[in-house]
Design an enzyme around this catalytic site. Sequence first.
Site, PDB file in Angstrom:
ATOM      1  N   ASP A  51       0.835  -1.207   0.000  1.00 31.22           N
ATOM      2  CA  ASP A  51       0.000   0.000   0.000  1.00 31.22           C
ATOM      3  C   ASP A  51       0.871   1.260   0.000  1.00 31.22           C
ATOM      4  O   ASP A  51       0.368   2.377  -0.047  1.00 31.22           O
ATOM      5  CB  ASP A  51      -1.021  -0.007   1.147  1.00 31.22           C
ATOM      6  CG  ASP A  51      -0.382  -0.089   2.525  1.00 31.22           C
ATOM      7  OD1 ASP A  51       0.858  -0.153   2.626  1.00 31.22           O
ATOM      8  OD2 ASP A  51      -1.144  -0.089   3.525  1.00 31.22           O
ATOM      9  N   SER A  52       2.205   1.064  -0.009  1.00 32.83           N
ATOM     10  CA  SER A  52       3.122   2.192  -0.253  1.00 32.83           C
ATOM     11  C   SER A  52       2.822   2.822  -1.607  1.00 32.83           C
ATOM     12  O   SER A  52       3.267   3.943  -1.881  1.00 32.83           O
ATOM     13  CB  SER A  52       4.578   1.717  -0.216  1.00 32.83           C
ATOM     14  OG  SER A  52       4.764   0.610  -1.070  1.00 32.83           O
ATOM     15  N   ASP A  90      -0.868  -6.251   0.221  1.00 32.62           N
ATOM     16  CA  ASP A  90      -1.309  -5.595   1.457  1.00 32.62           C
ATOM     17  C   ASP A  90      -2.820  -5.518   1.536  1.00 32.62           C
ATOM     18  O   ASP A  90      -3.481  -5.133   0.558  1.00 32.62           O
ATOM     19  CB  ASP A  90      -0.782  -4.145   1.493  1.00 32.62           C
ATOM     20  CG  ASP A  90       0.519  -4.016   2.251  1.00 32.62           C
ATOM     21  OD1 ASP A  90       0.743  -4.796   3.197  1.00 32.62           O
ATOM     22  OD2 ASP A  90       1.303  -3.126   1.899  1.00 32.62           O
ATOM     23  N   LYS A 118      -0.730  -9.424   3.522  1.00 33.16           N
ATOM     24  CA  LYS A 118       0.011  -8.817   4.626  1.00 33.16           C
ATOM     25  C   LYS A 118      -0.917  -7.858   5.359  1.00 33.16           C
ATOM     26  O   LYS A 118      -1.686  -7.131   4.717  1.00 33.16           O
ATOM     27  CB  LYS A 118       1.239  -8.076   4.086  1.00 33.16           C
ATOM     28  CG  LYS A 118       2.018  -7.317   5.151  1.00 33.16           C
ATOM     29  CD  LYS A 118       3.411  -6.947   4.682  1.00 33.16           C
ATOM     30  CE  LYS A 118       3.533  -5.698   3.863  1.00 33.16           C
ATOM     31  NZ  LYS A 118       3.081  -4.462   4.518  1.00 33.16           N
ATOM     32  N   GLU A 120      -1.100  -5.177   8.989  1.00 32.79           N
ATOM     33  CA  GLU A 120      -0.287  -4.486   9.994  1.00 32.79           C
ATOM     34  C   GLU A 120      -0.915  -4.592  11.373  1.00 32.79           C
ATOM     35  O   GLU A 120      -2.134  -4.456  11.512  1.00 32.79           O
ATOM     36  CB  GLU A 120      -0.172  -2.998   9.620  1.00 32.79           C
ATOM     37  CG  GLU A 120       0.544  -2.760   8.309  1.00 32.79           C
ATOM     38  CD  GLU A 120       0.691  -1.280   7.990  1.00 32.79           C
ATOM     39  OE1 GLU A 120       0.386  -0.420   8.846  1.00 32.79           O
ATOM     40  OE2 GLU A 120       1.125  -0.978   6.861  1.00 32.79           O
ATOM     41  N   GLU A 187       9.537  -3.586  10.442  1.00 35.67           N
ATOM     42  CA  GLU A 187       9.970  -2.327   9.811  1.00 35.67           C
ATOM     43  C   GLU A 187      10.522  -1.348  10.846  1.00 35.67           C
ATOM     44  O   GLU A 187       9.881  -1.088  11.874  1.00 35.67           O
ATOM     45  CB  GLU A 187       8.775  -1.702   9.065  1.00 35.67           C
ATOM     46  CG  GLU A 187       9.107  -0.349   8.432  1.00 35.67           C
ATOM     47  CD  GLU A 187       8.063   0.147   7.439  1.00 35.67           C
ATOM     48  OE1 GLU A 187       7.106  -0.584   7.135  1.00 35.67           O
ATOM     49  OE2 GLU A 187       8.232   1.288   6.968  1.00 35.67           O
TER      50      GLU A 187
HETATM   51  O1  KIV Z   1       3.561  -1.086   1.618  1.00 36.98           O
HETATM   52  C1  KIV Z   1       4.761  -1.378   1.542  1.00 36.98           C
HETATM   53  O2  KIV Z   1       5.422  -1.176   0.547  1.00 36.98           O
HETATM   54  C2  KIV Z   1       5.394  -1.988   2.703  1.00 36.98           C
HETATM   55  C3  KIV Z   1       6.887  -1.960   2.730  1.00 36.98           C
HETATM   56  C4  KIV Z   1       7.338  -0.714   3.385  1.00 36.98           C
HETATM   57  C5  KIV Z   1       7.436  -3.155   3.387  1.00 36.98           C
HETATM   58  O3  KIV Z   1       4.748  -2.437   3.600  1.00 36.98           O
END
Ligand code: KIV
Length: 270
Positions: A51-52, A90, A118, A120, A187
Site C-alpha cells: 500500500d506504499s 497488502d 500482509k 499491519e 519495519e
Molecule cells: O507497503 C509497503 O510497501 C510496505 C513496505 C514498506 C514493506 O509495507
Amino acid sequence: MSSQTQTANVSLTTLRKIKQRGEKFVCLTAYDACFASICSAAGVEVLLVGDSLGMVLQGHDSTLPVTMDDMVYHMQCVKRGNKGALLMADLPFMSYASEPQTLENAARLMRAGAHMVKLEGGAWIENTTRLLAERGIPVCAHMGLTPQSVNRIGGFHVQGRDTKQAQSIIDEAQLLQNAGASILLLECVPRSLGKTVTEALDIPVIGIGAGPDTTAQIMVLHDVLGISPITPKFVRNFLAGSSDGIPGAIKSYVDAVKAQTFPAEEHCFN
Ligand code: KIV
C-alpha cells in the site's frame, strides 16, 4: 536458486528452505507488470504489492487513502508480469476491521493473483491472523513501524527503542506466529531487536530498516531506484552504480542481499 532468473515458482516452502540453509531471500515492492517482470527475472523471490503505492504512485503523504480497488488493480497488473516470484499483497487501511470484511477483502486479493496477504498490527490482529490462516490464506504480519497507524504513532519513527516496547514486539511477534502467521515483516527497529525477533521465531522474518540479521530484506522499488522524494537512512540507491540501467540496479540489490553486503552498518538503527 539462480539470481538471474527464477527457475521455478517460489512458494512458502522455497522460502523456508532458504532460511534452513542460512541464506537470505530477497523481496521488493512492485506495482505493475513491467517492473514485476524485471524484478522477478532478476531473482527477487517475493514481490509485494504494497500500500506504499499510495505514496510512491499516487502522491499521498500516507498509505491511508489506498482502497481495495487500488490494491486489486495493481495486484492484477503484477500477476501478469510476474515470472515465478511469490506474490504478497497488502490489506489496506480499514479493510480488515471486521471478520466478514477481512474474509471478503483477502479473497479479493487472492482471486486477483496474491499468494498471501500482509496486514499491519500486533496482538490486536491475532484473531484476524488465525481467521485467515485457518481458511488457507497465508498471512504476513507487519510489525514495528506500521504506516497505517502513522497518526497514532505520531510520525514515521523507529519503533522498539526502549526495553518495554522492544519486549512487547518480541511477545506479540510470537503470539502472531502461534496464531498462524507464515511470515513476519519488521519495519524500522534497532538492529539488535531485528536480530532478537528473528532468533525468537521459527517463521522467516523480512526486515526493512531492521538490520542485516533478519531472514530476508525488503525495499520499496522507488527507494532502490533512488527516485523517492525522501531517502530514509536504511535506503541505498542501487541505480546510481548500475551499468545496466534498471535491470542492473535490481540485480545488484538481489546480489547485495544474498551476499549480505546490504544492509550495511550505515543503514542500521542502533
Ligand atoms: O507497503 C509497503 O510497501 C510496505 C513496505 C514498506 C514493506 O509495507
